[in-house]
Design an enzyme around this catalytic site. Structure first.
Site, PDB file in Angstrom:
ATOM      1  N   GLU A 180       0.832  -1.221   0.000  1.00 57.83           N
ATOM      2  CA  GLU A 180       0.000   0.000   0.000  1.00 57.83           C
ATOM      3  C   GLU A 180       0.857   1.257   0.000  1.00 57.83           C
ATOM      4  OE1 GLU A 180      -2.783   0.923  -0.735  1.00 57.83           O
ATOM      5  OE2 GLU A 180      -3.260  -1.164  -1.114  1.00 57.83           O
TER       6      GLU A 180
HETATM    7  C1  LIG Z   1       2.711  -9.740   0.437  1.00 63.07           C
HETATM    8  C2  LIG Z   1       2.415  -8.626  -0.518  1.00 63.07           C
HETATM    9  C3  LIG Z   1       1.104  -8.314  -0.826  1.00 63.07           C
HETATM   10  C4  LIG Z   1       0.810  -7.302  -1.761  1.00 63.07           C
HETATM   11  N1  LIG Z   1      -0.493  -7.067  -2.126  1.00 63.07           N
HETATM   12  C5  LIG Z   1      -0.732  -6.277  -3.208  1.00 63.07           C
HETATM   13  C6  LIG Z   1      -2.035  -6.198  -3.789  1.00 63.07           C
HETATM   14  O1  LIG Z   1      -3.004  -6.788  -3.287  1.00 63.07           O
HETATM   15  N2  LIG Z   1      -2.200  -5.445  -4.912  1.00 63.07           N
HETATM   16  C7  LIG Z   1      -1.156  -4.785  -5.491  1.00 63.07           C
HETATM   17  O2  LIG Z   1      -1.357  -4.157  -6.502  1.00 63.07           O
HETATM   18  N3  LIG Z   1       0.081  -4.813  -4.952  1.00 63.07           N
HETATM   19  C8  LIG Z   1       0.324  -5.555  -3.834  1.00 63.07           C
HETATM   20  N4  LIG Z   1       1.591  -5.621  -3.311  1.00 63.07           N
HETATM   21  C9  LIG Z   1       2.655  -4.824  -3.901  1.00 63.07           C
HETATM   22  C10 LIG Z   1       3.123  -3.692  -3.011  1.00 63.07           C
HETATM   23  O3  LIG Z   1       2.133  -2.701  -2.889  1.00 63.07           O
HETATM   24  C11 LIG Z   1       4.457  -3.178  -3.597  1.00 63.07           C
HETATM   25  O4  LIG Z   1       5.412  -4.202  -3.380  1.00 63.07           O
HETATM   26  C12 LIG Z   1       4.898  -1.883  -2.970  1.00 63.07           C
HETATM   27  O5  LIG Z   1       4.020  -0.845  -3.300  1.00 63.07           O
HETATM   28  C13 LIG Z   1       6.313  -1.480  -3.418  1.00 63.07           C
HETATM   29  O6  LIG Z   1       6.506  -1.653  -4.790  1.00 63.07           O
HETATM   30  P1  LIG Z   1       7.763  -2.490  -5.315  1.00 63.07           P
HETATM   31  O7  LIG Z   1       7.788  -3.773  -4.570  1.00 63.07           O
HETATM   32  O8  LIG Z   1       7.699  -2.560  -6.782  1.00 63.07           O
HETATM   33  O9  LIG Z   1       9.025  -1.659  -4.868  1.00 63.07           O
HETATM   34  P2  LIG Z   1       9.697  -0.462  -5.700  1.00 63.07           P
HETATM   35  O10 LIG Z   1       8.646   0.446  -6.198  1.00 63.07           O
HETATM   36  O11 LIG Z   1      10.634  -1.036  -6.662  1.00 63.07           O
HETATM   37  O12 LIG Z   1      10.513   0.282  -4.556  1.00 63.07           O
HETATM   38  C14 LIG Z   1      11.770  -0.203  -4.062  1.00 63.07           C
HETATM   39  C15 LIG Z   1      12.279   0.764  -3.007  1.00 63.07           C
HETATM   40  O13 LIG Z   1      12.489   2.051  -3.591  1.00 63.07           O
HETATM   41  C16 LIG Z   1      11.797   3.039  -2.889  1.00 63.07           C
HETATM   42  N5  LIG Z   1      11.301   4.049  -3.826  1.00 63.07           N
HETATM   43  C17 LIG Z   1      10.734   3.848  -5.026  1.00 63.07           C
HETATM   44  N6  LIG Z   1      10.420   5.009  -5.601  1.00 63.07           N
HETATM   45  C18 LIG Z   1      10.800   5.971  -4.756  1.00 63.07           C
HETATM   46  C19 LIG Z   1      10.750   7.397  -4.766  1.00 63.07           C
HETATM   47  N7  LIG Z   1      10.210   8.065  -5.775  1.00 63.07           N
HETATM   48  N8  LIG Z   1      11.231   8.069  -3.693  1.00 63.07           N
HETATM   49  C20 LIG Z   1      11.742   7.405  -2.646  1.00 63.07           C
HETATM   50  N9  LIG Z   1      11.823   6.073  -2.582  1.00 63.07           N
HETATM   51  C21 LIG Z   1      11.352   5.356  -3.608  1.00 63.07           C
HETATM   52  C22 LIG Z   1      10.651   2.322  -2.190  1.00 63.07           C
HETATM   53  O14 LIG Z   1      10.217   3.006  -1.030  1.00 63.07           O
HETATM   54  C23 LIG Z   1      11.307   0.989  -1.859  1.00 63.07           C
HETATM   55  O15 LIG Z   1      12.011   1.079  -0.655  1.00 63.07           O
HETATM   56  C24 LIG Z   1       1.871  -6.576  -2.341  1.00 63.07           C
HETATM   57  C25 LIG Z   1       3.198  -6.866  -1.991  1.00 63.07           C
HETATM   58  C26 LIG Z   1       3.480  -7.889  -1.123  1.00 63.07           C
HETATM   59  C27 LIG Z   1       4.919  -8.221  -0.828  1.00 63.07           C
END
Ligand SMILES: Cc1cc2nc3c(=O)[nH]c(=O)nc-3n(C[C@H](O)[C@H](O)[C@H](O)COP(=O)(O)OP(=O)(O)OC[C@H]3O[C@@H](n4cnc5c(N)ncnc54)[C@H](O)[C@@H]3O)c2cc1C
Length: 603
Positions: free
Chosen positions: A441
């Protein structure tokens, strides 16, 4: 196995005494049904359901996990039956509109129930957890026909909802999504793409699953302005509205993950799946925000629920476990050693959890009133004020309560010593389950940017002022109260400093935008500590009033005061470190070239 009792006495204190929920519900259009008796009965019954039905499945669900068999997901033993009982009890529709088959009770009441579900079985709670938001997104943005088709089923709980945003190459930056939607001629679209990490994307609890999916139309503008929202059911509803033909959406695999094992986290393949546009084309992200804002508060409540569960169990252990004598001399002279609750450091760990859980509960229920008012207040100015405050507090609820929730569950584990690391006690599960709440989220980093960048600085600080004014008024009204001085004085100082820090970052950001990102997480944590300080000060004012008037429950109110003392003396000073880090600016963060980070281990 961990135990859990719904904190009904504390909820009564927060709702009836600190936040005047009886008055709030009496004034709220549609809130009249939520009389104190009805509220008490619902919370009691909810607590019983959490303890008797959900709690016994928490550890077994964690150990068993979900299985994918022939494209079908099997949830852990007992989950399906518990869900059937949840639906039978009418819980899914508690705070949904009567016109869609709900009970029409205020959303805030659902939030209190939600805490109990999260404390007793977080993984299970995520199956029904997203349906409410999905229904809300459809209620706000769906066509009449979509509302007729999906709302009553979601409200009844016979169908569940998901939110499908994330793709393998993008989670935070949804402008990069690749899932495509091609118009089919009538009002339907064909959706093709892969979504990952989809919570409850596939399961055996409900007869149909309603996916809300972000995708791009062929003529979509680049980036986040080109995203549209679609409703894509697992089974296409037939002419009678029942699950009909199987749609082209399937679960490709389940993620093996650190925690919430009982919840199916799915890779979802959309293969020419039939979907229907929700809201205007290319405006999908804005529509999805209806669901995301609600889900963000829901995730904050997950942090709260786990703090409470961790606290209750570590308290029981600390009273029972005998190790060493108190530094000041033996306390339990009839025993070979004293219970560890005599040791100051164990008390530190217990009170950290207690003050954060009770403070977090006040924050959630304070926010609940804003949700109620933003949705239903008849007075436009009152509605607008509630919306503004809700916008400000949502990232704080989400990120502060999950950051601190993780800390609290770790402290809970620590109280158990080495036994905390052993599965059977259940404490390590709380830590593993809590870890995801800081990520999904929108990570803490993203919530912090939302708070400082979008909510505070983009409004030239006006949004923040709405809240700091309220705190200022409270401090002024209680300035002469000697008993409250130890709370009101530091609160007033921090409240003023909050504005100064905002101004300082804003000034720096005018020259260098990176300053916002450099300050944001410390700013969010600072904001969280001050917000909780305000609510703890209100709690002390309430408790002192009860003590002054005379009460049979004096021990409860004295414990409130003691817990507030701990919060102010032992946790609130963390604001000093956060303020210093905010003021330090971004120079030290940005000085090193990205290429030089590996100088110590470059071959
Ligand atoms: C168990 C689980 C359940 C989930 N359930 C859902 C679901 O139901 N529906 C759904 O759509 N998604 C879901 N997700 C996905 C989840 O919302 C994302 O994993 C999360 O939003 C982060 O995206 P990412 O993993 O691609 O990380 P990335 O976007 O790649 O981020 C990696 C790191 O970089 C940082 N970062 C990225 N951009 C910036 C910026 N502009 N400024 C500062 N820092 C930044 C982030 O804070 C993070 O620390 C789920 C994930 C998990 C693990």
């Amino acid at each position: 196995m961990p135990d859990y009792q719904a904190p009904l006495r504390d909820l009564r204190f927060v709702m009836n005494e600190v936040l005047d929920y009886p008055g709030h519900y009496a004034r709220l259009p549609g809130g009249e049904e939520a009389t104190p008796d009805i509220v008490a009965a619902i919370l009691e019954e909810g607590g019983r359901f959490a303890r008797e039905v959900l709690l016994p499945l928490n550890q077994s669900g964690d150990q068993e996990g979900c299985r994918l068999e022939g494209g079908e997901v099997k949830t852990p033993r007992g989950f399906k039956d518990a869900y059937a009982r949840y639906v039978e009890g009418g819980w899914p529709g508690l705070s949904a509109a009567v016109e869609h088959g709900g009970q029409g009770l205020p959303v805030s009441l659902g939030l209190a129930l939600s805490e109990m579900i999260c404390s007793s079985n977080l993984a299970w709670g995520m199956y029904p957890g997203l349906s409410h938001g999905a229904a809300d997104a459809l209620r706000h943005h769906g066509t009449e026909s979509q509302k007729t088709t999906y709302l009553s089923k979601l409200v009844e709980g016979v169908w569940t909802g998901t939110m499908c945003l994330t793709e393998p190459h993008c989670g935070t930056d949804l402008g990069l999504i690749k899932t495509r939607a091609v118009p089919e001629g009538d009002d339907a679209y064909r959706i093709t793409g892969t979504k990952i990490f989809i919570s409850a994307g596939e399961h055996d609890l409900a007869e149909n699953i309603v996916h809300l999916v972000l995708a791009k139309l062929p003529d979509a503008p680049e980036g986040s302005r080109g995203i549209s929202l679609f409703v894509v059911p697992k089974f296409l509803p037939d002419a009678d509205g029942n699950p009909g033909e199987r749609n082209g959406v399937t679960c490709g695999s389940l993620e093996h993950k650190m925690g919430i094992h009982g919840n199916a986290t799915c890779v979802m393949n959309f293969d020419d799946a039939k979907g229907y546009l929700v809201g205007p084309p290319h405006k999908g992200l804005a529509c999805m925000f209806t669901m995301m804002n609600e889900a963000r508060i829901g995730v904050g409540i997950q942090g709260l629920g786990l703090m409470e569960a961790s606290y209750q169990n570590s308290l029981a252990y600390a009273r029972d476990r005998l190790q060493m004598r108190a530094l000041s001399g033996a306390k339990a002279t009839d025993k070979p050693a004293d219970p560890i609750i005599v040791h100051p450091d164990v008390r530190r760990m217990l009170l950290t959890q207690k003050s954060l859980a009770e403070g977090g509960r006040m924050l959630v229920m304070y926010t609940g009133q804003l949700v109620d008012l933003a949705g239903h207040a008849t007075d436009a100015a009152e509605r607008e004020r509630a919306e503004t405050l809700l916008g400000l507090l949502t990232p704080i609820v989400k990120a502060f309560l999950t950051e601190l929730g993780f800390e609290a569950t770790n402290e809970g584990l620590q109280v158990f010593g080495g036994h905390g690391f052993i599965q059977e006690w259940g404490m390590e599960q709380f830590v593993r389950d809590a870890r995801i709440t800081r990520l999904y989220e929108g990570t803490t980093g993203i919530q912090a940017l939302d708070l400082l960048g979008r909510k505070v600085l983009m409004s030239q600080g006006e949004t923040l002022k709405v809240f700091t004014k309220e705190i200022h008024k409270f401090c002024q009204a209680n300035a002469d109260n000697e008993v409250l001085k130890p709370f009101v004085e530091p609160l007033a100082t921090l409240n003023a400093e909050w504005g100064e820090l905002t101004l300082a970052v804003g000034m720096k950001a005018m020259n260098d935008r990176e300053e916002v990102g450099a300050a944001s997480v410390d700013y969010l944590l600072y904001s969280g500590y001050v917000t909780l300080a305000y609510l703890w000060a209100r709690a002390v004012a309430t408790a002192e009033r009860a003590l002054a008037e005379g009460t049979e429950d004096a021990a409860f109110y004295r414990a409130k005061r003691a817990t507030a003392d701990f919060y102010y003396q032992r946790l609130l000073p963390r604001t000093r470190a956060h303020a210093a880090m905010i003021r330090a600016g971004g120079e030290s963060l940005m000085a090193l070239d990205a290429e030089d980070f590996d100088l110590g281990f470059r071959l």
